[in-house]
Design an enzyme around this catalytic site. Structure first.
Site, PDB file in Angstrom:
ATOM      1  N   ASN A 230      -4.323   7.066  -3.147  1.00 25.07           N
ATOM      2  CA  ASN A 230      -3.853   7.520  -1.839  1.00 25.07           C
ATOM      3  C   ASN A 230      -3.173   8.882  -1.902  1.00 25.07           C
ATOM      4  O   ASN A 230      -3.090   9.592  -0.900  1.00 25.07           O
ATOM      5  CB  ASN A 230      -2.921   6.481  -1.204  1.00 25.07           C
TER       6      ASN A 230
ATOM      7  N   HIS B  66      -2.578  -3.223  -6.780  1.00 23.34           N
ATOM      8  CA  HIS B  66      -2.996  -2.642  -5.495  1.00 23.34           C
ATOM      9  C   HIS B  66      -4.512  -2.684  -5.349  1.00 23.34           C
ATOM     10  O   HIS B  66      -5.231  -1.952  -6.024  1.00 23.34           O
ATOM     11  CB  HIS B  66      -2.485  -1.199  -5.395  1.00 23.34           C
TER      12      HIS B  66
ATOM     13  N   SER C 226       0.827  -1.207   0.000  1.00 22.91           N
ATOM     14  CA  SER C 226       0.000   0.000   0.000  1.00 22.91           C
ATOM     15  C   SER C 226       0.862   1.258   0.000  1.00 22.91           C
ATOM     16  O   SER C 226       0.388   2.326  -0.356  1.00 22.91           O
ATOM     17  CB  SER C 226      -0.937   0.009   1.210  1.00 22.91           C
TER      18      SER C 226
ATOM     19  N   GLU D  42      -5.450  -0.897  -8.729  1.00 19.60           N
ATOM     20  CA  GLU D  42      -4.433  -0.103  -9.425  1.00 19.60           C
ATOM     21  C   GLU D  42      -3.363  -1.054  -9.962  1.00 19.60           C
ATOM     22  O   GLU D  42      -2.796  -1.845  -9.197  1.00 19.60           O
ATOM     23  CB  GLU D  42      -3.803   0.913  -8.458  1.00 19.60           C
TER      24      GLU D  42
HETATM   25  P1  NAI Z   1      -2.581  -8.779   7.434  1.00 24.43           P
HETATM   26  O1  NAI Z   1      -1.709  -8.583   8.613  1.00 24.43           O
HETATM   27  O2  NAI Z   1      -4.046  -8.914   7.627  1.00 24.43           O
HETATM   28  O3  NAI Z   1      -2.082 -10.082   6.647  1.00 24.43           O
HETATM   29  C1  NAI Z   1      -0.743 -10.346   6.345  1.00 24.43           C
HETATM   30  C2  NAI Z   1      -0.562 -11.859   6.314  1.00 24.43           C
HETATM   31  O4  NAI Z   1       0.710 -12.169   5.783  1.00 24.43           O
HETATM   32  C3  NAI Z   1      -0.637 -12.503   7.695  1.00 24.43           C
HETATM   33  O5  NAI Z   1      -1.562 -13.562   7.660  1.00 24.43           O
HETATM   34  C4  NAI Z   1       0.795 -12.998   7.939  1.00 24.43           C
HETATM   35  O6  NAI Z   1       0.833 -14.210   8.689  1.00 24.43           O
HETATM   36  C5  NAI Z   1       1.272 -13.233   6.523  1.00 24.43           C
HETATM   37  N1  NAI Z   1       2.711 -13.182   6.327  1.00 24.43           N
HETATM   38  C6  NAI Z   1       3.596 -12.304   6.868  1.00 24.43           C
HETATM   39  N2  NAI Z   1       4.842 -12.558   6.376  1.00 24.43           N
HETATM   40  C7  NAI Z   1       4.715 -13.568   5.485  1.00 24.43           C
HETATM   41  C8  NAI Z   1       5.618 -14.239   4.606  1.00 24.43           C
HETATM   42  N3  NAI Z   1       6.902 -13.911   4.560  1.00 24.43           N
HETATM   43  N4  NAI Z   1       5.128 -15.221   3.815  1.00 24.43           N
HETATM   44  C9  NAI Z   1       3.828 -15.568   3.841  1.00 24.43           C
HETATM   45  N5  NAI Z   1       2.924 -14.967   4.658  1.00 24.43           N
HETATM   46  C10 NAI Z   1       3.370 -13.975   5.453  1.00 24.43           C
HETATM   47  O7  NAI Z   1      -2.228  -7.597   6.435  1.00 24.43           O
HETATM   48  P2  NAI Z   1      -3.129  -6.987   5.266  1.00 24.43           P
HETATM   49  O8  NAI Z   1      -3.916  -5.863   5.797  1.00 24.43           O
HETATM   50  O9  NAI Z   1      -3.812  -8.098   4.552  1.00 24.43           O
HETATM   51  O10 NAI Z   1      -2.000  -6.360   4.341  1.00 24.43           O
HETATM   52  C11 NAI Z   1      -1.195  -7.142   3.492  1.00 24.43           C
HETATM   53  C12 NAI Z   1      -0.519  -6.255   2.465  1.00 24.43           C
HETATM   54  O11 NAI Z   1      -1.514  -5.550   1.732  1.00 24.43           O
HETATM   55  C13 NAI Z   1       0.392  -5.193   3.065  1.00 24.43           C
HETATM   56  O12 NAI Z   1       1.472  -4.979   2.179  1.00 24.43           O
HETATM   57  C14 NAI Z   1      -0.509  -3.959   3.120  1.00 24.43           C
HETATM   58  O13 NAI Z   1       0.220  -2.773   3.117  1.00 24.43           O
HETATM   59  C15 NAI Z   1      -1.296  -4.146   1.829  1.00 24.43           C
HETATM   60  N6  NAI Z   1      -2.586  -3.446   1.778  1.00 24.43           N
HETATM   61  C16 NAI Z   1      -3.384  -3.408   2.857  1.00 24.43           C
HETATM   62  C17 NAI Z   1      -4.603  -2.738   2.793  1.00 24.43           C
HETATM   63  C18 NAI Z   1      -5.515  -2.716   3.970  1.00 24.43           C
HETATM   64  O14 NAI Z   1      -6.434  -1.873   3.995  1.00 24.43           O
HETATM   65  N7  NAI Z   1      -5.349  -3.588   4.955  1.00 24.43           N
HETATM   66  C19 NAI Z   1      -5.050  -2.059   1.562  1.00 24.43           C
HETATM   67  C20 NAI Z   1      -4.157  -2.241   0.445  1.00 24.43           C
HETATM   68  C21 NAI Z   1      -2.958  -2.885   0.576  1.00 24.43           C
END
Ligand code: NAI
Length: 509
Positions: free
Chosen positions: A196, A146, A125, A158
């Protein structure tokens, strides 16, 4: 590279199955593609697969897909135990923790597993796609994809070209995005990408004007909803997202743009972030909440009943003079027609980008009787007025009473170049224009992405067109000269279109 994004057996790998990853799994499977998913936390991928199966079933119950299609989609999802299982994926999208080293390590390992024509994509993000790709052996097949949260509900995706991304990669992602029933918009890598970046105009300018004491959180939200048609005001929006997300994202975008003043964050957000006063998630933010998490907001005080004996309207802004005079006539005011106001008249000015004080001083008007009215936006659901620091309370009350006499609420703010709505909208338009100028995205795509990704009533460029490009330019140019702050300098891409008198959406060959 010949990549068939339409192949029936296309397999999407999803790594990281948290809030975003599971949403990406859902839309990929629902879009007819095979999905392989993995998470490093034991059991997380299985949980996510069960969650997605439940969501697909719910979609079938609601009638948005058939039960057979939901079952078939669920059957296309598999959980992997190791990265080696991703070797036959046609593309892999990463949605792991937002950490550069972790993302680089993952993609470095993946490069050794997948085939040479497998597309690698990040859902980061806040990080530069180019930066994540920089340590890869094959950055040309790497791009940003994205999504927005919650993925199944937010249609926008995106598609981001890093500096070295080859065209076939983004073209394929545009097709795959559509297969996922998303609305893909293509852009080149930039801090905050597209949506953003534009969002900073709304929240940061609102914070700056409250910090300056121009208004308060509740009134700014009211004005932006009622006057400009936003579904949520900037502070309501920050309450929902949480300052733990909004504030670090704002600081990051500002610094990634080498401290571009347009994106300058504000202490109002920073101090709340540091104090843990984050919004709904901490049950306290800009608003306080009752036990049912409804914001506690004092009702708007009744409008004064006072009315002026006579009013005089400045002609310095001919359009403002015209619309305000028409409204005052409808409200039954006694309007003076002299070149100068009589000794007792309430004096109205209708500045564009100027404060009431500057208007009064420049026009040689009595600052004790001068009240400014924002006429740039329709005055149908709410009106905004402000006095000079010397305006008599009785004069301000009379202006308020008169302008509220048909039941339309009036917001009174302190003296400010651009009132509330003018300055926030002008900043949104200015950022939209800088995105167009840098060729981050095409004008029409800028508006499409912002409407889909932020739910704004208009994209930034249409906002400019509706208010008038020349007048938005005037708001900024005037604010720039009054504040002597490059934050408000109007974008030259906008200026040219203002000079030429054409729409901001005019395509340029
Ligand atoms: P989250 O914390 O809900 O999920 C991340 C997951 O990745 C967790 O289940 C974790 O166990 C797993 N994980 C961490 N390291 C890992 C690895 N090396 N290999 C495999 N799995 C791994 O986070 P979320 O919110 O889903 O965000 C994920 C990505 O998406 C981030 O880069 C975030 O910046 C991006 N993002 C998030 C948004 C949001 O509103 N939450 C919107 C757009 C993008």
């Amino acid at each position: 590279m010949a990549f068939d994004a339409n192949r029936a057996d296309l397999c999407v790998g999803v790594i990281g199955t948290g809030a975003m990853g599971r949403g990406i799994v859902q839309v990929s499977a629902a879009g007819g593609m095979h999905v392989l998913m993995m998470d490093t936390r034991p059991g997380a991928a299985d949980e996510a697969r069960d969650f997605v199966a439940k969501m697909l079933l719910r979609a079938a119950e609601k009638g948005s897909m058939s039960k057979a299609d939901a079952d078939a989609a669920t059957a296309r999802i598999r959980v992997a135990q190791s990265l080696a299982e991703f070797k036959d994926c046609h593309m892999v999208v990463e949605a792991i923790v937002e950490n550069l080293d972790a993302k680089r390590a993952l993609f470095g390992e993946l490069e050794g597993v997948v085939k040479p024509d497998c597309i690698l994509a990040t859902n980061t993000s806040s990080m530069s796609v180019t930066t994540i790709a920089a340590k890869l052996k094959t950055p040309q097949r790497f791009a940003g994809l994205h999504f927005f949260n919650p993925v199944p509900l937010m249609k926008l995706v995106e598609v981001i070209d890093g500096l070295l991304t080859e065209n076939w990669v983004s073209e394929a992602l545009m097709v795959i995005g559509k297969r996922m029933t998303r609305e893909p918009v293509r852009l080149t890598d930039a801090p905050g990408f597209l949506v953003n970046q534009v969002g900073r105009g709304f929240t940061l300018e609102a914070s700056h004007l409250v910090y300056e004491g121009v208004s308060n959180f509740v009134d700014v939200d009211r004005v932006m909803r009622d006057v400009c048609g936003f579904r949520m005001g900037p502070f309501e929006l920050m309450e929902l997202t949480g300052l733990d997300v909004t504030q670090p994202a704002s600081s990051l975008i500002y610094n990634q743009f080498f401290q571009e003043p347009r994106y300058r964050p504000n202490l109002i957000m920073q101090s709340r972030y540091e104090a843990g006063v984050l919004g709904r998630k901490s049950k306290k933010g800009f608003y306080n909440y009752d036990a049912e998490m409804k914001p506690i907001i004092a009702p708007e005080p009744a409008a004064p009943t006072a009315k002026p004996a006579s009013v005089w309207v400045s002609k310095a802004e001919p359009q403002g003079h015209e619309v305000l005079t028409a409204l005052l006539t409808k409200l039954g005011a006694t309007i003076e027609s002299g070149a100068k106001p009589s000794a007792k008249a309430l004096i109205f000015v209708t500045p564009i980008g100027k404060d009431a004080t500057t208007s009064a001083v420049e026009e040689g008007l009595d600052p004790k009787r001068t009240v400014a009215v924002d006429t740039l936006f329709p005055m149908v659901k709410r009106r905004t007025i402000m006095g000079t620091p010397l305006t008599d309370a009785a004069m301000k009350d009379a202006a308020h009473g008169l302008l509220a006499s048909d039941g339309v609420p009036v917001t009174v703010c302190r003296d400010s170049p651009g009132f509330i709505a003018q300055r926030i909208v002008a900043m949104i338009v200015n950022i939209g224009c800088s995105i167009a100028q840098s060729r981050t995205a095409q004008p029409a795509d800028i508006d499409k992405a912002v409407v889909l990704g932020l739910n704004y009533p208009n994209g930034p460029l249409k906002f400019g067109d509706v208010a008038g490009v020349e007048r938005i330019h005037q708001v900024l140019a005037t604010m720039n000269s009054i504040y002597a702050d490059p934050r408000y300098r109007p974008n030259i891409w906008m200026r040219r279109r203002a000079q030429l008198g054409v729409s901001l959406l005019t395509p340029e060959p």
